[in-house]
Design an enzyme around this catalytic site. Structure first.
Site, PDB file in Angstrom:
ATOM      1  N   TRP A 184       0.817  -1.218   0.000  1.00  0.00           N
ATOM      2  CA  TRP A 184       0.000   0.000   0.000  1.00  0.00           C
ATOM      3  C   TRP A 184       0.852   1.270   0.000  1.00  0.00           C
ATOM      4  CZ3 TRP A 184      -1.238  -3.905   3.677  1.00  0.00           C
ATOM      5  CH2 TRP A 184      -2.382  -4.648   3.378  1.00  0.00           C
TER       6      TRP A 184
ATOM      7  N   CYS B 252      -2.935   3.848   3.040  1.00  0.00           N
ATOM      8  CA  CYS B 252      -3.493   2.528   2.780  1.00  0.00           C
ATOM      9  C   CYS B 252      -4.401   2.606   1.562  1.00  0.00           C
ATOM     10  CB  CYS B 252      -4.234   2.002   4.005  1.00  0.00           C
ATOM     11  SG  CYS B 252      -4.826   0.294   3.828  1.00  0.00           S
ATOM     12  N   CYS B 253      -5.693   2.544   1.763  1.00  0.00           N
ATOM     13  CA  CYS B 253      -6.644   2.466   0.659  1.00  0.00           C
ATOM     14  C   CYS B 253      -7.571   3.668   0.609  1.00  0.00           C
ATOM     15  CB  CYS B 253      -7.488   1.206   0.796  1.00  0.00           C
ATOM     16  SG  CYS B 253      -6.536  -0.292   1.081  1.00  0.00           S
TER      17      CYS B 253
ATOM     18  N   GLY C  34      -9.601  -1.586  -2.288  1.00  0.00           N
ATOM     19  CA  GLY C  34      -8.798  -0.471  -1.810  1.00  0.00           C
ATOM     20  C   GLY C  34      -7.362  -0.535  -2.263  1.00  0.00           C
TER      21      GLY C  34
END
Length: 748
Positions: free
Chosen positions: A327, A411-412, A723
């Site tokens: 990520w 992250c997402c 994500g």
């Protein structure tokens, strides 16, 4: 600052010079670009040489089962490793996590047992002397957490009620403002941190926090010095500001690299750099010291370095977060104000890496979408989505009013102000299992264990909606307290035993903290409540009077079809749980946020959950994130999107609402031009409703089935999963089958 005249020559504005304020620098110096992609250059000879070597290494990594090598004689640390290179004579951006590409680091600070288990899984053993030294003199984050866990937290964790907690690995989701190193140089950043330490007396009203913060700032200063030392080993003097585009990217990358060397966080994201880098690139182009080919070369090689980031993980981690993701999220575009965007030529250059360097899961390229973005950029991003399935989109018009215009995604879907906010990540609560606890009086439907006290079993022959809903509210209230206690313990111990000094050094000293909670099984729970309300649901109970399956008679509305009967239930449910979380005090006065995000762990969460009243059978996967359950959103793509767009971001889901959307190419149009135009319109229409996130996959189910059975034919096939993007071949069979089972919209 006269001593920085050379480095800052040509830049305008004064306020950003007198205080650490990268955002003000960008605002006053960037150049918006409203043209198309015709200026873009192919990859250079140097980049070709570097990338060819990387591709061979990546092939070797795949053949070895996903892990090429691990260093077993040295533990993680900013200055622990000698310089490493891929192809030194052709690298214009240098720096590796270790002394060789794709060699992974052992990080013991999160947990000794976890690290040793990860090593064993890949066939390695840690040097006994290194292990003895660490275990004798050091306590880990994992040890501290389990020393403090309450019995009910342990039961909830063991039974899959709370899942994926970062109690055995680095918490991640902290974005250092790596741009600060390039703009100001390390020495200036150290000076500013030292000023923050000048207070002579401790504030007695906040004594413990004051002592903790003073210690942390001292650690941050040491980390900044170590970053400078690490960079010096590569022949770079980052004590001063960057004087050109190459140094701006290189200096920023050294900051990021320090975090990747020091921590194994679940999402060591990059931030929002393209517009910042573009200021330096434009200055160099104007001064005739850089060509377009060289500008693209810098971006390409920077992205190559981000693609090589690796962390040592356990098999259990890989089951939760499939595909070995890191990520490394890079946020692109967005708006400065209602009329002017942050789109620059370098925004295009980052997306162009997916053409120059093949589709890729990393870095996690994220377009901050607004209806007011330049149309040429929206069309180019859509074209790259259609060709590569490697981009995610997030609603800038939804997030900017809350976070300002200098925020980034970690992250997402997790938004935060660059350098001014950090996040305590907290994984997820299983809403579907929680509903079963409401029916079964706090007993787990699989283990038979009583996890939660004070809840009466519902023993009716046919489930009554009001009775179930009342019990469910009691369960949610109790679980919220358990969840808060777990997160408070986890992050207290993480700060104590595995503090991210290098990343936090690139934040304001007095940072705002967000506590990120999350849920899994969201649409399954909503559909289950809808079934109980609108159909006839009869529980099938075992000898212990625990409902283990359900008979459903009649039809009921299902989430994902723009039907307010069930969509209202879904919104009410998520709002209620967030309100329960907000009732409790959070560690370091953090602000509670909530996400609908499961990554790929919707498969594992489903395995741990029995049959549910919506007709889903025991062990079957949940839908990812905020998605409708597989195949139930059968009224077309737009209605599916409309349902998800109703989930309130600002009021309860400020940690994000993840929606992974797949549509077959023919549903978008007959040719690429028509497909691009229609995809732009779909994304515009979705975000205009206040939606926050969408992954876009444009592909046919048959392609994925063929790739699952013949992986050698599709070495670079990349898809968005939940994500983040992943190389399809890196998913195990169970995760591949779950992706294939999702809805592929065949009509708009």
């Amino acid at each position: 600052m006269e001593k920085n005249q050379n480095e800052w020559n040509g830049f305008v504005g004064e306020n950003w010079k007198n205080s650490i304020d990268v955002s003000a620098f960008i605002d006053q110096n960037y150049t918006e670009y409203t043209g198309d992609e015709d200026f873009l250059a192919p990859k250079s000879q140097k980049t070709t040489a570097v990338w060819d070597k990387c591709k061979k290494l990546l092939e070797k990594e795949t053949k070895k089962g996903g892990c090429l090598d691990v260093e077993t004689n040295i533990l993680s640390g900013i200055t622990a490793f000698k310089p490493g290179y891929i192809d030194k004579k052709n690298e214009v951006i240098v720096g590796l996590q270790t002394d060789a590409p794709l060699k992974r680091i052992v990080n013991m600070y999160g947990g000794t047992k976890i690290a040793l288990k990860a090593l064993e899984a890949h066939g390695y053993k840690l040097n006994p002397e290194v292990q003895k030294h660490f275990t004798t003199y050091r306590k880990t984050h994992n040890d501290g957490v389990f020393d403090a866990y309450t019995p009910i937290i342990r039961r909830a964790r063991k039974n899959g009620l709370l899942t994926g907690l970062p109690d055995g690995y680095g918490r991640g989701r902290i974005i250092g403002d790596y741009r600060r190193i390039a703009l100001y140089g390390i020495d200036r950043l150290i000076e500013e941190k030292q000023k923050d330490q000048q207070q002579d007396f401790l504030d007695e009203d906040n004594l413990e926090e004051n002592i903790r913060l003073r210690e942390e700032v001292s650690e941050q200063i040491r980390a900044l010095s170590q970053i400078k030392e690490m960079a010096k080993s590569y022949g770079c003097d980052i004590s001063r500001p960057a004087k050109n585009a190459q140094e701006a990217i290189q200096w920023s990358y050294f900051g990021y690299l320090a975090g990747a060397k020091e921590n194994n966080g679940a999402a060591t994201s990059m931030g929002r750099d393209a517009t910042f880098f573009d200021i330096y690139i434009e200055r160099d182009l104007k001064n005739g010291v850089l060509t377009e080919t060289e500008a693209q070369e810098l971006v390409d090689q920077f992205v190559i370095k981000l693609r090589l980031i690796r962390h040592l993980r356990t098999p259990e981690y890989d089951e939760l977060f499939a595909g070995d993701p890191t990520w490394v999220t890079e946020s692109l575009a967005g708006m400065f104000d209602d009329k002017h965007s942050f789109v620059t030529k370098t925004s295009f250059r980052f997306l162009h890496t997916l053409e120059n360097l093949d589709p890729s899961a990393e870095p996690n390229l994220t377009v901050l979408w607004s209806k007011n973005l330049p149309m040429a950029f929206k069309k180019y991003a859509s074209k790259i989505s259609i060709r590569t399935d490697s981009i995610q989109y997030e609603g800038d018009d939804t997030m900017r009013p809350l976070y300002g215009h200098d925020y980034a995604i970690s992250c997402c879907v997790s938004s935060m102000k660059e350098g001014k906010q950090m996040q305590f990540f907290g994984a997820r609560c299983n809403l579907a299992k929680s509903l079963l606890y409401a029916i079964n009086g706090g007993y787990d439907e699989i283990s038979g264990t009583k996890v939660i006290d004070g809840i009466e079993k519902i023993e009716d022959d046919v489930l009554d909606y009001q009775k179930v809903r009342k019990n469910y509210s009691k369960i949610l209230k109790t679980i919220a307290k358990i969840y808060v206690d777990a997160n408070n313990i986890i992050h207290y111990m993480h700060d104590k035993y595995a503090y991210e000094a290098s990343q936090m050094a690139l934040h304001d000293t007095h940072v705002e903290r967000l506590m990120a909670f999350g849920v899994a099984g969201f649409s399954c729970a909503a559909d289950s409540l809808s079934a109980i309300k609108y159909a006839k649901v009869t529980p099938i109970r075992n000898k212990d009077n625990i409902a283990t399956d359900f008979i459903i008679e009649g039809e009921f509305p299902k989430f994902g079809n723009d039907d307010n009967r069930v969509d209202d239930i879904a919104v009410e449910l998520i709002q209620e749980f967030y309100d329960c979380l907000k009732e409790h005090k959070l560690y370091r006065n953090a602000k509670a946020t909530l996400s609908l995000l499961t990554i790929t762990s919707n498969v594992m969460y489903g395995l741990k959950t029995g049959s549910t009243p919506d007709g889903r059978k025991a062990g079957q996967a949940f839908a990812p994130g905020a998605n409708p359950m597989h195949g139930r959103d059968c009224s077309g793509a737009l209605r599916s999107l409309n349902s998800v767009a109703k989930i309130p971001f600002a009021n309860c889901c400020q940690d994000g609402v993840s929606n992974t959307f797949s549509i077959v190419p023919s549903a978008l149009g007959h040719d690429e031009k028509e497909q691009i135009s229609n995809l732009v319109n779909i994304i515009d229409g979705y975000f205009i409703q206040g939606a926050q996130h969408i992954n876009v996959n444009v592909l046919n189910r048959e392609l994925l089935i063929d790739a699952m059975n013949n992986p050698y034919k599709y070495p670079n096939l990349t898809i968005r999963v939940s994500g983040y993007a992943v190389n399809f071949n890196k998913l195990d069979r169970a995760h591949q089958e779950e992706v294939i089972a999702r809805t592929f919209h065949e009509k708009r």
